[in-house]
Scaffold this motif. Structure first.
Motif, PDB file in Angstrom:
ATOM      1  N   PHE A   2       0.585  -1.250  -0.124  1.00 54.13           N
ATOM      2  CA  PHE A   2       0.100   0.095  -0.100  1.00 54.13           C
ATOM      3  C   PHE A   2       1.042   1.229   0.116  1.00 54.13           C
ATOM      4  N   LEU A   3       2.016   1.409   0.912  1.00 60.93           N
ATOM      5  CA  LEU A   3       2.575   2.776   1.063  1.00 60.93           C
ATOM      6  C   LEU A   3       3.465   2.981  -0.215  1.00 60.93           C
ATOM      7  N   LYS A   4       3.908   1.563  -0.726  1.00 59.11           N
ATOM      8  CA  LYS A   4       4.856   1.910  -1.946  1.00 59.11           C
ATOM      9  C   LYS A   4       3.914   2.286  -3.064  1.00 59.11           C
ATOM     10  N   ARG A   5       2.587   2.022  -3.272  1.00 59.83           N
ATOM     11  CA  ARG A   5       1.769   2.521  -4.195  1.00 59.83           C
ATOM     12  C   ARG A   5       1.404   4.008  -3.972  1.00 59.83           C
ATOM     13  N   ALA A   6       0.994   4.237  -2.707  1.00 60.41           N
ATOM     14  CA  ALA A   6       0.339   5.637  -2.373  1.00 60.41           C
ATOM     15  C   ALA A   6       1.067   6.767  -2.215  1.00 60.41           C
ATOM     16  N   GLY A   7       2.503   6.271  -2.036  1.00 60.91           N
ATOM     17  CA  GLY A   7       3.292   7.507  -1.884  1.00 60.91           C
ATOM     18  C   GLY A   7       3.479   8.215  -0.390  1.00 60.91           C
ATOM     19  N   GLU A   8       2.896   9.449  -0.243  1.00 56.30           N
ATOM     20  CA  GLU A   8       2.772  10.056   1.149  1.00 56.30           C
ATOM     21  C   GLU A   8       1.524   9.442   1.722  1.00 56.30           C
ATOM     22  N   ALA A   9       1.536   8.741   2.285  1.00 54.82           N
ATOM     23  CA  ALA A   9       0.563   7.803   3.130  1.00 54.82           C
ATOM     24  C   ALA A   9       0.981   7.214   4.575  1.00 54.82           C
ATOM     25  N   GLU A  10      -0.130   6.942   5.199  1.00 55.88           N
ATOM     26  CA  GLU A  10       0.196   6.388   6.608  1.00 55.88           C
ATOM     27  C   GLU A  10      -0.544   4.986   6.798  1.00 55.88           C
ATOM     28  N   ALA A  11       0.062   4.125   7.552  1.00 51.80           N
ATOM     29  CA  ALA A  11      -0.258   2.718   7.744  1.00 51.80           C
ATOM     30  C   ALA A  11      -0.175   2.280   8.956  1.00 51.80           C
ATOM     31  N   ILE A  12      -1.020   1.425   9.540  1.00 54.05           N
ATOM     32  CA  ILE A  12      -1.138   1.026  10.995  1.00 54.05           C
ATOM     33  C   ILE A  12      -1.141  -0.411  10.541  1.00 54.05           C
ATOM     34  N   VAL A  13      -0.414  -1.324  11.077  1.00 56.64           N
ATOM     35  CA  VAL A  13      -0.525  -2.885  11.025  1.00 56.64           C
ATOM     36  C   VAL A  13      -0.998  -3.261  12.518  1.00 56.64           C
ATOM     37  N   LEU A  14      -2.026  -3.877  12.401  1.00 54.76           N
ATOM     38  CA  LEU A  14      -2.490  -4.302  13.815  1.00 54.76           C
ATOM     39  C   LEU A  14      -2.750  -6.087  13.565  1.00 54.76           C
ATOM     40  N   ASP A  15      -2.458  -6.681  14.899  1.00 52.24           N
ATOM     41  CA  ASP A  15      -2.266  -8.031  14.874  1.00 52.24           C
ATOM     42  C   ASP A  15      -2.689  -8.371  16.260  1.00 52.24           C
ATOM     43  N   MET A  16      -2.945  -9.601  16.693  1.00 53.85           N
ATOM     44  CA  MET A  16      -3.261  -9.954  17.846  1.00 53.85           C
ATOM     45  C   MET A  16      -2.070 -10.640  18.409  1.00 53.85           C
ATOM     46  N   THR A  17      -1.124 -11.120  17.261  1.00 62.33           N
ATOM     47  CA  THR A  17       0.180 -11.937  17.726  1.00 62.33           C
ATOM     48  C   THR A  17       1.279 -10.931  17.700  1.00 62.33           C
ATOM     49  N   GLU A  18       1.943 -10.949  18.925  1.00 66.77           N
ATOM     50  CA  GLU A  18       3.101  -9.598  18.819  1.00 66.77           C
ATOM     51  C   GLU A  18       4.114 -10.346  17.923  1.00 66.77           C
ATOM     52  N   SER A  19       4.279 -11.734  18.020  1.00 65.00           N
ATOM     53  CA  SER A  19       5.520 -12.218  17.493  1.00 65.00           C
ATOM     54  C   SER A  19       5.593 -11.977  15.631  1.00 65.00           C
ATOM     55  N   MET A  20       4.284 -12.005  15.237  1.00 67.49           N
ATOM     56  CA  MET A  20       4.032 -11.645  13.859  1.00 67.49           C
ATOM     57  C   MET A  20       4.419 -10.445  13.680  1.00 67.49           C
ATOM     58  N   LEU A  21       4.130  -9.323  14.450  1.00 66.19           N
ATOM     59  CA  LEU A  21       4.548  -7.960  14.055  1.00 66.19           C
ATOM     60  C   LEU A  21       6.057  -7.836  14.411  1.00 66.19           C
ATOM     61  N   VAL A  22       6.768  -8.553  15.087  1.00 62.77           N
ATOM     62  CA  VAL A  22       8.193  -8.476  15.331  1.00 62.77           C
ATOM     63  C   VAL A  22       8.802  -9.168  13.965  1.00 62.77           C
ATOM     64  N   GLU A  23       8.322 -10.142  13.624  1.00 65.62           N
ATOM     65  CA  GLU A  23       8.998 -10.453  12.199  1.00 65.62           C
ATOM     66  C   GLU A  23       8.788  -9.352  11.018  1.00 65.62           C
ATOM     67  N   GLY A  24       7.530  -8.657  11.231  1.00 68.21           N
ATOM     68  CA  GLY A  24       7.315  -7.588  10.258  1.00 68.21           C
ATOM     69  C   GLY A  24       8.361  -6.647  10.441  1.00 68.21           C
ATOM     70  N   ARG A  25       8.685  -6.133  11.799  1.00 69.88           N
ATOM     71  CA  ARG A  25       9.508  -4.991  11.890  1.00 69.88           C
ATOM     72  C   ARG A  25      10.678  -5.260  11.386  1.00 69.88           C
ATOM     73  N   GLN A  26      11.279  -6.548  11.199  1.00 68.82           N
ATOM     74  CA  GLN A  26      12.777  -6.829  10.969  1.00 68.82           C
ATOM     75  C   GLN A  26      12.954  -6.934   9.587  1.00 68.82           C
ATOM     76  N   ARG A  27      11.921  -6.897   8.489  1.00 69.24           N
ATOM     77  CA  ARG A  27      11.716  -6.789   7.052  1.00 69.24           C
ATOM     78  C   ARG A  27      12.475  -5.445   6.904  1.00 69.24           C
ATOM     79  N   ALA A  28      13.354  -5.612   5.753  1.00 63.67           N
ATOM     80  CA  ALA A  28      13.790  -4.457   5.002  1.00 63.67           C
ATOM     81  C   ALA A  28      12.831  -3.366   4.789  1.00 63.67           C
ATOM     82  N   ASP A  29      11.674  -3.606   4.448  1.00 64.22           N
ATOM     83  CA  ASP A  29      10.732  -2.749   4.004  1.00 64.22           C
ATOM     84  C   ASP A  29      10.269  -1.887   5.244  1.00 64.22           C
ATOM     85  N   ALA A  30      10.130  -2.580   6.317  1.00 63.91           N
ATOM     86  CA  ALA A  30       9.697  -1.917   7.643  1.00 63.91           C
ATOM     87  C   ALA A  30      10.591  -0.727   7.835  1.00 63.91           C
ATOM     88  N   THR A  31      12.055  -0.819   7.581  1.00 62.95           N
ATOM     89  CA  THR A  31      13.096   0.179   7.722  1.00 62.95           C
ATOM     90  C   THR A  31      12.885   1.199   7.011  1.00 62.95           C
TER      91      THR A  31
END
Length: 250
Positions: A81-110
């Motif tokens: 979404f962010l790569k296509r939208a350009g100047e936009a904002e995204a919130i990723v919500l998940d009930m499982t923190e370990s999934m979010l931890v994996e996401g934060r470690q991806r290069a795109d997250a940086t």
């Protein structure tokens, strides 16, 4: 109160107390978090990427939009979404923190860190004000929610007037012979892959069963309408293995 405590729902093919399902689903995704992205590629031969790109094509993200991606896990949808939208904002919500931890470690997250936030939360009780988002997405997550109707109502609540809901979920093939072949693959191959790659057969057995318990395309479209959305439509992906559903808060 006791009536609510006695309610049951499905966890795959098991009947379980409603109050227990969220914890059981949390356990599944905690177990598979580190191998989740790899397993998605292996199970679908990479086709899930095409489905997610098709989701973005139909959604057509625009600059200035605010996205809530529920059950967003490792961030696949938010990154697209962010790569296509350009100047936009995204919130990723998940009930499982370990999934979010994996996401934060991806290069795109940086690279997208200043446009992106990660929040642990429940799809049935979103921690946001009314009319907060332009877009709500949920990809391969809504079938795991204890009460789908509650999640759709929450989606409607947090979207602004003119906002859009988009759901990507596994679905039902309209051709019985194709469905039978797909079932043979799903029940015989996917749990074995889960054992080999993620060392977890049971979680992938549940995931296969949860797909079969999810409403078909027409029934789910009716659920979206009941939640208040208008101009509801869906598109089958790969003959109906998955389906994209769209609805608008008018």
């Amino acid at each position: 109160m006791s009536e609510n405590n006695d309610k049951t729902t499905h966890f795959g093919y098991q009947s379980v107390p409603e109050k227990s399902k969220a914890g059981m689903v949390h356990g599944v995704f905690t177990n598979v978090a580190s191998k989740y992205d790899i397993m998605n590629d292996v199970m679908s031969a990479g086709i899930h990427r095409i489905w997610k790109d098709a989701m973005m094509d139909w959604l057509a993200p625009r600059s200035g939009q605010r996205l809530l991606d529920v059950a967003g896990g490792t961030g696949d949808i938010a990154f697209r979404f962010l790569k296509r939208a350009g100047e936009a904002e995204a919130i990723v919500l998940d009930m499982t923190e370990s999934m979010l931890v994996e996401g934060r470690q991806r290069a795109d997250a940086t690279s997208l860190a200043n446009q992106l936030d990660w929040i642990v939360g429940d799809a049935m009780a979103l921690p946001f004000e009314n009319n907060s988002f332009d877009v709500y997405t949920i990809s391969f997550g809504i079938r795991n929610v204890t009460r789908i109707e509650d999640a759709l109502s929450e989606a409607y609540r947090v979207l602004r007037p003119g906002g859009r809901l988009m759901v990507l979920e596994f679905s039902q093939l309209p051709n019985p012979m194709m469905q039978k072949a797909y079932d043979l693959y799903s029940f015989n191959v996917i749990p074995r892959m889960g054992q080999l790659i993620a060392n977890d057969r049971d979680s992938y057995q549940y995931l296969v069963e949860s797909i079969r318990k999810f409403p078909d395309q027409e029934r789910f479209a009716d659920m979206i309408r009941t939640a208040g959305f208008e101009n509801v439509a869906y598109r089958d992906m790969t003959f109906g293995v998955a389906a994209l559903h769209s609805g608008w808060k008018i």
